[in-house]
Design a protein around this motif. Structure first.
Motif, PDB file in Angstrom:
ATOM      1  N   PHE A 181      57.849  35.227 -11.130  1.00  0.00           N
ATOM      2  CA  PHE A 181      56.766  36.126 -11.552  1.00  0.00           C
ATOM      3  C   PHE A 181      57.261  36.925 -12.741  1.00  0.00           C
ATOM      4  CE2 PHE A 181      56.553  35.507  -6.946  1.00  0.00           C
ATOM      5  CZ  PHE A 181      55.322  34.863  -6.856  1.00  0.00           C
ATOM      6  N   GLN A 182      56.350  37.128 -13.696  1.00  0.00           N
ATOM      7  CA  GLN A 182      56.768  37.805 -14.919  1.00  0.00           C
ATOM      8  C   GLN A 182      55.631  38.614 -15.526  1.00  0.00           C
ATOM      9  OE1 GLN A 182      57.869  34.923 -17.925  1.00  0.00           O
ATOM     10  NE2 GLN A 182      56.215  33.541 -17.347  1.00  0.00           N
ATOM     11  N   LEU A 183      55.955  39.273 -16.625  1.00  0.00           N
ATOM     12  CA  LEU A 183      55.035  40.170 -17.307  1.00  0.00           C
ATOM     13  C   LEU A 183      53.678  39.515 -17.530  1.00  0.00           C
ATOM     14  CD1 LEU A 183      55.010  42.991 -18.704  1.00  0.00           C
ATOM     15  CD2 LEU A 183      55.593  41.803 -20.828  1.00  0.00           C
ATOM     16  N   GLY A 184      52.618  40.239 -17.153  1.00  0.00           N
ATOM     17  CA  GLY A 184      51.263  39.766 -17.377  1.00  0.00           C
ATOM     18  C   GLY A 184      50.605  39.149 -16.163  1.00  0.00           C
ATOM     19  N   GLU A 191      52.053  42.463  -5.859  1.00  0.00           N
ATOM     20  CA  GLU A 191      51.939  43.658  -5.017  1.00  0.00           C
ATOM     21  C   GLU A 191      53.053  43.696  -3.974  1.00  0.00           C
ATOM     22  OE1 GLU A 191      48.742  45.464  -1.800  1.00  0.00           O
ATOM     23  OE2 GLU A 191      47.994  44.369  -3.549  1.00  0.00           O
ATOM     24  N   ALA A 192      53.369  42.539  -3.391  1.00  0.00           N
ATOM     25  CA  ALA A 192      54.444  42.473  -2.397  1.00  0.00           C
ATOM     26  C   ALA A 192      55.795  42.798  -3.033  1.00  0.00           C
ATOM     27  CB  ALA A 192      54.480  41.093  -1.761  1.00  0.00           C
ATOM     28  N   LEU A 193      56.035  42.267  -4.234  1.00  0.00           N
ATOM     29  CA  LEU A 193      57.272  42.556  -4.954  1.00  0.00           C
ATOM     30  C   LEU A 193      57.389  44.052  -5.240  1.00  0.00           C
ATOM     31  CD1 LEU A 193      59.762  41.772  -6.718  1.00  0.00           C
ATOM     32  CD2 LEU A 193      58.138  41.449  -8.611  1.00  0.00           C
ATOM     33  N   GLN A 194      56.316  44.636  -5.753  1.00  0.00           N
ATOM     34  CA  GLN A 194      56.334  46.068  -6.049  1.00  0.00           C
ATOM     35  C   GLN A 194      56.564  46.891  -4.786  1.00  0.00           C
ATOM     36  OE1 GLN A 194      52.460  46.159  -7.896  1.00  0.00           O
ATOM     37  NE2 GLN A 194      53.320  46.249  -9.975  1.00  0.00           N
ATOM     38  N   SER A 195      55.968  46.464  -3.682  1.00  0.00           N
ATOM     39  CA  SER A 195      56.143  47.173  -2.409  1.00  0.00           C
ATOM     40  C   SER A 195      57.597  47.148  -1.960  1.00  0.00           C
ATOM     41  CB  SER A 195      55.254  46.552  -1.331  1.00  0.00           C
ATOM     42  OG  SER A 195      53.889  46.698  -1.641  1.00  0.00           O
ATOM     43  N   MET A 196      58.258  45.995  -2.107  1.00  0.00           N
ATOM     44  CA  MET A 196      59.661  45.891  -1.703  1.00  0.00           C
ATOM     45  C   MET A 196      60.551  46.769  -2.578  1.00  0.00           C
ATOM     46  SD  MET A 196      60.399  41.952  -0.509  1.00  0.00           S
ATOM     47  CE  MET A 196      60.059  41.202  -2.096  1.00  0.00           C
ATOM     48  N   LEU A 197      60.322  46.733  -3.885  1.00  0.00           N
ATOM     49  CA  LEU A 197      61.113  47.561  -4.790  1.00  0.00           C
ATOM     50  C   LEU A 197      60.901  49.041  -4.507  1.00  0.00           C
ATOM     51  CD1 LEU A 197      60.492  45.510  -8.045  1.00  0.00           C
ATOM     52  CD2 LEU A 197      62.741  45.905  -7.020  1.00  0.00           C
ATOM     53  N   SER A 198      59.653  49.416  -4.246  1.00  0.00           N
ATOM     54  CA  SER A 198      59.338  50.801  -3.940  1.00  0.00           C
ATOM     55  C   SER A 198      59.969  51.241  -2.625  1.00  0.00           C
ATOM     56  CB  SER A 198      57.814  50.994  -3.884  1.00  0.00           C
ATOM     57  OG  SER A 198      57.490  52.316  -3.505  1.00  0.00           O
ATOM     58  N   PHE A 199      59.924  50.381  -1.623  1.00  0.00           N
ATOM     59  CA  PHE A 199      60.523  50.727  -0.331  1.00  0.00           C
ATOM     60  C   PHE A 199      62.020  50.933  -0.481  1.00  0.00           C
ATOM     61  CE2 PHE A 199      62.271  50.438   3.848  1.00  0.00           C
ATOM     62  CZ  PHE A 199      61.305  50.968   4.691  1.00  0.00           C
ATOM     63  N   ILE A 206      52.383  50.669  -6.875  1.00  0.00           N
ATOM     64  CA  ILE A 206      51.985  49.361  -6.351  1.00  0.00           C
ATOM     65  C   ILE A 206      50.571  49.058  -6.830  1.00  0.00           C
ATOM     66  CG2 ILE A 206      51.651  47.985  -4.256  1.00  0.00           C
ATOM     67  CD1 ILE A 206      53.650  49.991  -2.910  1.00  0.00           C
ATOM     68  N   THR A 207      50.459  48.220  -7.848  1.00  0.00           N
ATOM     69  CA  THR A 207      49.167  47.925  -8.474  1.00  0.00           C
ATOM     70  C   THR A 207      48.777  46.459  -8.368  1.00  0.00           C
ATOM     71  OG1 THR A 207      50.200  47.448 -10.613  1.00  0.00           O
ATOM     72  CG2 THR A 207      49.598  49.760 -10.173  1.00  0.00           C
ATOM     73  N   GLY A 208      49.735  45.585  -8.118  1.00  0.00           N
ATOM     74  CA  GLY A 208      49.467  44.154  -8.138  1.00  0.00           C
ATOM     75  C   GLY A 208      49.511  43.564  -9.529  1.00  0.00           C
ATOM     76  N   ASN A 209      49.836  44.381 -10.526  1.00  0.00           N
ATOM     77  CA  ASN A 209      49.938  43.904 -11.910  1.00  0.00           C
ATOM     78  C   ASN A 209      51.390  43.981 -12.375  1.00  0.00           C
ATOM     79  OD1 ASN A 209      47.067  43.577 -12.263  1.00  0.00           O
ATOM     80  ND2 ASN A 209      46.936  45.813 -12.383  1.00  0.00           N
ATOM     81  N   PHE A 210      51.900  42.874 -12.913  1.00  0.00           N
ATOM     82  CA  PHE A 210      53.273  42.835 -13.406  1.00  0.00           C
ATOM     83  C   PHE A 210      53.262  43.441 -14.815  1.00  0.00           C
ATOM     84  CE2 PHE A 210      57.330  40.553 -12.286  1.00  0.00           C
ATOM     85  CZ  PHE A 210      58.097  41.110 -13.294  1.00  0.00           C
ATOM     86  N   CYS A 211      53.390  44.770 -14.845  1.00  0.00           N
ATOM     87  CA  CYS A 211      53.290  45.530 -16.085  1.00  0.00           C
ATOM     88  C   CYS A 211      54.675  45.760 -16.688  1.00  0.00           C
ATOM     89  CB  CYS A 211      52.628  46.876 -15.796  1.00  0.00           C
ATOM     90  SG  CYS A 211      53.511  47.830 -14.520  1.00  0.00           S
ATOM     91  N   ASP A 212      54.723  46.470 -17.814  1.00  0.00           N
ATOM     92  CA  ASP A 212      56.000  46.773 -18.454  1.00  0.00           C
ATOM     93  C   ASP A 212      56.916  47.569 -17.529  1.00  0.00           C
ATOM     94  OD1 ASP A 212      55.482  45.494 -20.903  1.00  0.00           O
ATOM     95  OD2 ASP A 212      54.440  47.235 -21.707  1.00  0.00           O
ATOM     96  N   ARG A 213      56.331  48.499 -16.765  1.00  0.00           N
ATOM     97  CA  ARG A 213      57.133  49.300 -15.835  1.00  0.00           C
ATOM     98  C   ARG A 213      57.758  48.407 -14.770  1.00  0.00           C
ATOM     99  NH1 ARG A 213      60.007  54.023 -15.171  1.00  0.00           N
ATOM    100  NH2 ARG A 213      60.224  54.457 -12.948  1.00  0.00           N
ATOM    101  N   GLY A 232      64.321  40.695 -16.309  1.00  0.00           N
ATOM    102  CA  GLY A 232      63.050  41.272 -15.882  1.00  0.00           C
ATOM    103  C   GLY A 232      62.092  40.284 -15.280  1.00  0.00           C
ATOM    104  N   ILE A 233      62.531  39.043 -15.043  1.00  0.00           N
ATOM    105  CA  ILE A 233      61.695  38.023 -14.406  1.00  0.00           C
ATOM    106  C   ILE A 233      62.062  37.954 -12.925  1.00  0.00           C
ATOM    107  CG2 ILE A 233      61.166  35.559 -14.307  1.00  0.00           C
ATOM    108  CD1 ILE A 233      61.710  35.457 -17.329  1.00  0.00           C
TER     109      ILE A 233
END
Length: 258
Positions: A181-184, A191-199, A206-213, A232-233
């Motif tokens: 998964f990568q930018l864009g 969303e699952a990836l962002q949730s794991m990183l956030s946890f 957690i937006t479900g969008n692979f943004c610059d952040r 970053g991939i």
């Protein structure tokens, strides 16, 4: 405060004027590791102890293993800047900052001498034991300030520290092919990836969008935990390593128990 007694017995006191009160009477429950990223150790030390700079750290570790204490641990050193971890946005008030003399990325990421790493290990173990700091709370500056900071860099030997009882680590999964998964991109897997990183603690919405952040946070994670490739991939190696780190945390296992 012009002088004080070192909290870490082997350290020599070299006071910095740049410190304040820890907010709300906080006690340190994290250790943040930095590299100096300047041409010389003494130049970096001078910057950390000059009022003009408005920056400091609790400790400074020379290449030869000498340790200086610049700010008492009870005080709030000014080392992390704008940063966040696990919902905490005043990282300076809850952490001990350690500056490690190294040229860093500007100097081509030279290796950290063994004497220096041995000193960092002993210092971290001492601070960790005295303040009951959990392994997963020994962090890189780049972890708490993704994109903005990249120190202590992908050449820092986190695995060696872990083998000596400092920090949280699992063997990274080998870099290989497969889905990534990568930018864009967007969707439930993002969303699952962002949730794991956030946890785990990273400051990420957690937006479900692979943004610059998100890309920047993935890079920060890779720089610490999967340093073989920092791009970053979110490939299999990155996601698998993150998942195994999470499942080794007691708080994650208890929350996700069936």
């Amino acid at each position: 405060m012009t002088n004080f007694t070192a909290d870490y017995a082997p350290a020599l006191v070299h006071p910095s004027p740049n410190h304040g009160k820890r907010a709300g009477g906080r006690k340190p429950d994290a250790i943040i590791l930095h590299y100096t990223g300047m041409p010389g150790a003494d130049q970096a030390l001078n910057w950390l102890t000059t009022e003009e700079s408005q920056v400091s750290s609790h400790y400074f570790v020379y290449e030869d293993g000498r340790v200086l204490q610049l700010v008492p641990e009870a005080r709030r050193a000014w080392h992390a800047g704008k940063s966040a971890w696990a919902g905490e946005v005043d990282i300076n008030s809850c952490s001990i900052g350690i500056e490690i003399a190294n040229l860093g990325h500007p100097g081509g990421l030279p290796p950290f001498p063994q004497a220096q790493i041995d000193a960092v290990v002993k210092l971290c173990r001492d601070c960790g034991e005295r303040w009951s700091i959990r392994p997963e709370r020994v962090l890189a500056h780049s972890d708490v300030a993704p994109i903005r900071k990249v120190d202590p860099g992908e050449n820092f030997p986190w695995q060696l520290l872990s083998e000596k009882g400092v920090g949280h680590w699992v063997e990274p999964a080998p870099v290989a092919g497969g889905r990534f998964f990568q930018l864009g991109e967007s969707g439930q897997p993002i969303e699952a990836l962002q949730s794991m990183l956030s946890f785990y603690g990273y400051d990420l919405e957690i937006t479900g969008n692979f943004c610059d952040r998100t890309k920047g946070v993935v890079e920060a994670f890779q720089r610490h935990f999967r340093p073989a490739r920092v791009d970053g991939i979110a490939d299999f190696s990155t996601i698998d390593t993150l998942h195994r780190l999470l499942t080794s945390l007691p708080q994650y296992s208890s929350q996700h128990a069936s």
